[in-house]
Motif scaffolding. Structure first.
Motif, PDB file in Angstrom:
ATOM      1  N   ARG A   1       5.006  -3.944  -7.964  1.00 39.42           N
ATOM      2  CA  ARG A   1       6.032  -4.987  -8.053  1.00 39.42           C
ATOM      3  C   ARG A   1       6.587  -5.278  -6.663  1.00 39.42           C
ATOM      4  O   ARG A   1       7.717  -4.917  -6.323  1.00 39.42           O
ATOM      5  CB  ARG A   1       7.112  -4.577  -9.045  1.00 39.42           C
ATOM      6  N   THR A   2       5.751  -5.918  -5.871  1.00 40.05           N
ATOM      7  CA  THR A   2       6.048  -6.119  -4.460  1.00 40.05           C
ATOM      8  C   THR A   2       5.942  -7.590  -4.085  1.00 40.05           C
ATOM      9  O   THR A   2       5.418  -8.412  -4.835  1.00 40.05           O
ATOM     10  CB  THR A   2       5.040  -5.335  -3.609  1.00 40.05           C
ATOM     11  N   ALA A   3       6.431  -7.908  -2.887  1.00 43.74           N
ATOM     12  CA  ALA A   3       6.285  -9.248  -2.326  1.00 43.74           C
ATOM     13  C   ALA A   3       4.969  -9.311  -1.555  1.00 43.74           C
ATOM     14  O   ALA A   3       4.414  -8.296  -1.138  1.00 43.74           O
ATOM     15  CB  ALA A   3       7.456  -9.560  -1.401  1.00 43.74           C
ATOM     16  N   ILE A   4       4.492 -10.522  -1.327  1.00 47.35           N
ATOM     17  CA  ILE A   4       3.195 -10.708  -0.671  1.00 47.35           C
ATOM     18  C   ILE A   4       3.176 -10.147   0.739  1.00 47.35           C
ATOM     19  O   ILE A   4       2.145  -9.674   1.225  1.00 47.35           O
ATOM     20  CB  ILE A   4       2.807 -12.207  -0.671  1.00 47.35           C
ATOM     21  N   GLU A   5       4.331 -10.166   1.415  1.00 45.09           N
ATOM     22  CA  GLU A   5       4.364  -9.671   2.783  1.00 45.09           C
ATOM     23  C   GLU A   5       4.476  -8.146   2.854  1.00 45.09           C
ATOM     24  O   GLU A   5       4.406  -7.561   3.946  1.00 45.09           O
ATOM     25  CB  GLU A   5       5.509 -10.313   3.569  1.00 45.09           C
ATOM     26  N   GLU A   6       4.637  -7.484   1.720  1.00 43.57           N
ATOM     27  CA  GLU A   6       4.769  -6.030   1.700  1.00 43.57           C
ATOM     28  C   GLU A   6       3.429  -5.335   1.447  1.00 43.57           C
ATOM     29  O   GLU A   6       3.040  -4.421   2.179  1.00 43.57           O
ATOM     30  CB  GLU A   6       5.767  -5.619   0.618  1.00 43.57           C
ATOM     31  N   VAL A   7       2.745  -5.761   0.391  1.00 41.88           N
ATOM     32  CA  VAL A   7       1.509  -5.109  -0.038  1.00 41.88           C
ATOM     33  C   VAL A   7       0.554  -6.175  -0.571  1.00 41.88           C
ATOM     34  O   VAL A   7       0.981  -7.117  -1.233  1.00 41.88           O
ATOM     35  CB  VAL A   7       1.797  -4.083  -1.161  1.00 41.88           C
ATOM     36  N   HIS A   8      -0.730  -6.029  -0.274  1.00 43.11           N
ATOM     37  CA  HIS A   8      -1.734  -6.877  -0.919  1.00 43.11           C
ATOM     38  C   HIS A   8      -1.932  -6.314  -2.328  1.00 43.11           C
ATOM     39  O   HIS A   8      -2.657  -5.342  -2.529  1.00 43.11           O
ATOM     40  CB  HIS A   8      -3.035  -6.865  -0.131  1.00 43.11           C
ATOM     41  N   GLU A   9      -1.262  -6.917  -3.287  1.00 45.97           N
ATOM     42  CA  GLU A   9      -1.212  -6.332  -4.625  1.00 45.97           C
ATOM     43  C   GLU A   9      -2.574  -6.269  -5.309  1.00 45.97           C
ATOM     44  O   GLU A   9      -2.819  -5.399  -6.150  1.00 45.97           O
ATOM     45  CB  GLU A   9      -0.197  -7.077  -5.507  1.00 45.97           C
ATOM     46  N   ASP A  10      -3.484  -7.174  -4.954  1.00 50.81           N
ATOM     47  CA  ASP A  10      -4.805  -7.124  -5.575  1.00 50.81           C
ATOM     48  C   ASP A  10      -5.570  -5.883  -5.123  1.00 50.81           C
ATOM     49  O   ASP A  10      -6.196  -5.190  -5.933  1.00 50.81           O
ATOM     50  CB  ASP A  10      -5.593  -8.401  -5.283  1.00 50.81           C
ATOM     51  N   ARG A  11      -5.513  -5.565  -3.827  1.00 50.33           N
ATOM     52  CA  ARG A  11      -6.184  -4.368  -3.325  1.00 50.33           C
ATOM     53  C   ARG A  11      -5.555  -3.103  -3.914  1.00 50.33           C
ATOM     54  O   ARG A  11      -6.264  -2.142  -4.252  1.00 50.33           O
ATOM     55  CB  ARG A  11      -6.123  -4.336  -1.802  1.00 50.33           C
ATOM     56  N   ALA A  12      -4.237  -3.101  -4.055  1.00 47.47           N
ATOM     57  CA  ALA A  12      -3.565  -1.938  -4.632  1.00 47.47           C
ATOM     58  C   ALA A  12      -4.006  -1.714  -6.074  1.00 47.47           C
ATOM     59  O   ALA A  12      -4.230  -0.564  -6.496  1.00 47.47           O
ATOM     60  CB  ALA A  12      -2.043  -2.131  -4.567  1.00 47.47           C
ATOM     61  N   LEU A  13      -4.166  -2.794  -6.838  1.00 51.74           N
ATOM     62  CA  LEU A  13      -4.600  -2.651  -8.226  1.00 51.74           C
ATOM     63  C   LEU A  13      -6.041  -2.149  -8.291  1.00 51.74           C
ATOM     64  O   LEU A  13      -6.372  -1.273  -9.105  1.00 51.74           O
ATOM     65  CB  LEU A  13      -4.465  -3.976  -8.976  1.00 51.74           C
ATOM     66  N   VAL A  14      -6.916  -2.697  -7.451  1.00 55.63           N
ATOM     67  CA  VAL A  14      -8.313  -2.240  -7.426  1.00 55.63           C
ATOM     68  C   VAL A  14      -8.363  -0.735  -7.164  1.00 55.63           C
ATOM     69  O   VAL A  14      -9.074   0.009  -7.857  1.00 55.63           O
ATOM     70  CB  VAL A  14      -9.127  -3.000  -6.372  1.00 55.63           C
ATOM     71  N   ASN A  15      -7.621  -0.261  -6.183  1.00 56.74           N
ATOM     72  CA  ASN A  15      -7.668   1.154  -5.846  1.00 56.74           C
ATOM     73  C   ASN A  15      -7.046   2.019  -6.946  1.00 56.74           C
ATOM     74  O   ASN A  15      -7.507   3.144  -7.183  1.00 56.74           O
ATOM     75  CB  ASN A  15      -6.999   1.408  -4.505  1.00 56.74           C
ATOM     76  N   ALA A  16      -6.044   1.495  -7.638  1.00 54.31           N
ATOM     77  CA  ALA A  16      -5.487   2.232  -8.778  1.00 54.31           C
ATOM     78  C   ALA A  16      -6.524   2.342  -9.893  1.00 54.31           C
ATOM     79  O   ALA A  16      -6.663   3.395 -10.531  1.00 54.31           O
ATOM     80  CB  ALA A  16      -4.224   1.540  -9.276  1.00 54.31           C
ATOM     81  N   VAL A  17      -7.251   1.265 -10.128  1.00 56.15           N
ATOM     82  CA  VAL A  17      -8.298   1.267 -11.155  1.00 56.15           C
ATOM     83  C   VAL A  17      -9.401   2.263 -10.796  1.00 56.15           C
ATOM     84  O   VAL A  17      -9.941   2.965 -11.659  1.00 56.15           O
ATOM     85  CB  VAL A  17      -8.868  -0.158 -11.324  1.00 56.15           C
ATOM     86  N   ARG A  18      -9.754   2.339  -9.528  1.00 54.45           N
ATOM     87  CA  ARG A  18     -10.837   3.224  -9.089  1.00 54.45           C
ATOM     88  C   ARG A  18     -10.532   4.689  -9.366  1.00 54.45           C
ATOM     89  O   ARG A  18     -11.460   5.519  -9.396  1.00 54.45           O
ATOM     90  CB  ARG A  18     -11.100   3.025  -7.596  1.00 54.45           C
ATOM     91  N   ARG A  19      -9.283   5.012  -9.575  1.00 58.84           N
ATOM     92  CA  ARG A  19      -8.914   6.397  -9.874  1.00 58.84           C
ATOM     93  C   ARG A  19      -9.114   6.748 -11.349  1.00 58.84           C
ATOM     94  O   ARG A  19      -9.090   7.940 -11.704  1.00 58.84           O
ATOM     95  CB  ARG A  19      -7.459   6.663  -9.471  1.00 58.84           C
ATOM     96  N   VAL A  20      -9.303   5.745 -12.198  1.00 57.40           N
ATOM     97  CA  VAL A  20      -9.392   6.036 -13.642  1.00 57.40           C
ATOM     98  C   VAL A  20     -10.690   5.573 -14.292  1.00 57.40           C
ATOM     99  O   VAL A  20     -10.994   5.986 -15.415  1.00 57.40           O
ATOM    100  CB  VAL A  20      -8.188   5.434 -14.408  1.00 57.40           C
ATOM    101  N   THR A  21     -11.483   4.726 -13.620  1.00 58.55           N
ATOM    102  CA  THR A  21     -12.738   4.259 -14.215  1.00 58.55           C
ATOM    103  C   THR A  21     -13.676   3.726 -13.133  1.00 58.55           C
ATOM    104  O   THR A  21     -13.224   3.364 -12.041  1.00 58.55           O
ATOM    105  CB  THR A  21     -12.482   3.154 -15.253  1.00 58.55           C
ATOM    106  N   SER A  22     -14.932   3.694 -13.465  1.00 61.23           N
ATOM    107  CA  SER A  22     -15.918   3.040 -12.597  1.00 61.23           C
ATOM    108  C   SER A  22     -16.450   1.770 -13.242  1.00 61.23           C
ATOM    109  O   SER A  22     -17.384   1.148 -12.730  1.00 61.23           O
ATOM    110  CB  SER A  22     -17.088   3.992 -12.306  1.00 61.23           C
ATOM    111  N   ALA A  23     -15.844   1.348 -14.355  1.00 66.62           N
ATOM    112  CA  ALA A  23     -16.314   0.174 -15.111  1.00 66.62           C
ATOM    113  C   ALA A  23     -15.691  -1.105 -14.575  1.00 66.62           C
ATOM    114  O   ALA A  23     -14.962  -1.817 -15.280  1.00 66.62           O
ATOM    115  CB  ALA A  23     -16.023   0.346 -16.597  1.00 66.62           C
TER     116      ALA A  23
END
Length: 247
Positions: free
Chosen positions: A184-206
């Motif tokens: 739950r961040t602003a665009i200038e703080e975190v690239h939220e799409d990359r953060a979600l991808v990396n969170a997903v990579r911790r729980v699945t490879s699908a």
């Protein structure tokens, strides 16, 4: 027998009155219309929400400014109202006519998260021939860099890094909750799409990117920042412009 897919498309929007109707038209013209469309107005001051409502599209509000915050609010609203699958695009983007259909096919193939290809829009600004070639090439270079970037490498990840632009991503509701969702961040703080991808990579490879899941994205940031500035912006915000919200 698989349960029916209840797909929602989420569109975060901040001060997009000038162009959001074009995005909504592209979604209305999808050749697969079996989805629920939701716009998340992110505290706009230009009448964005009124335009969306006048077009008959559902709107909710997230006052905390940020693409991550608005996207997360929309995703969780959809899940609370029965969504089993979620897709996101942005209010300055044009999903190709077969975008929804190809997302649905990717889910049917067993993927839990789907990324797509980002191509430049040609209706906003005149694009020279070399620009039409260069912009996709730059996106590909960024994707390649992402695979070797130290922040995207961790023994705990279950699969390789795959760049998935936030304007062309889809995910099952179950995985969204398991992974923790968009930050739950602003665009200038975190690239939220990359953060979600990396969170997903911790729980699945699908998860995977599909070449037929295509969205045409705005080039207005490129026009405002220039090529070097835009590349630096997406590389951990090494370029910090005075104006972040380009309109």
């Amino acid at each position: 027998m698989a349960a029916p897919m209840n797909l929602w498309v989420i569109v975060p929007a901040y001060n997009e009155a000038a162009g959001i109707a074009t995005t909504l038209r592209a979604l209305a013209e999808q050749d697969d219309k079996d989805f629920t469309l939701l716009v998340v107005d992110n505290g706009s001051t230009d009448g964005t929400a009124e335009i969306v409502r006048d077009l008959g599209v559902q709107v909710i509000t997230e006052p905390r400014k940020g693409t991550g915050a608005a996207s997360d609010t929309g995703m969780r609203h959809a899940i609370a109202h029965g969504a089993t699958h979620l897709a996101r695009t942005d209010a300055d983007c044009l999903p190709r006519r077969d975008w929804v259909r190809n997302i649905r096919r990717a889910f049917g193939d067993g993927l839990e998260m789907v990324g797509g290809r980002l191509r430049p829009r040609t209706d906003e600004f005149p694009l020279k021939l070399w620009e039409r070639w260069l912009i996709p090439a730059v996106v590909q270079v960024a994707a390649t860099f992402g695979r070797i970037r130290p922040g995207n490498r961790d023994p705990a990840y279950l699969g390789p890094y795959v760049m998935m632009p936030g304007c062309a991503v889809a995910i099952t509701a179950d995985l969204y909750v398991r992974a923790g969702g968009f930050p739950r961040t602003a665009i200038e703080e975190v690239h939220e799409d990359r953060a979600l991808v990396n969170a997903v990579r911790r729980v699945t490879s699908a998860y995977a990117s599909r070449r037929d899941v295509v969205v045409y994205g705005s080039v207005r940031r490129l026009r405002a920042y220039g090529l070097i500035g835009t590349l630096a912006w997406y590389a951990d915000h090494r370029y910090r412009p005075d104006v972040v919200d380009i309109r």
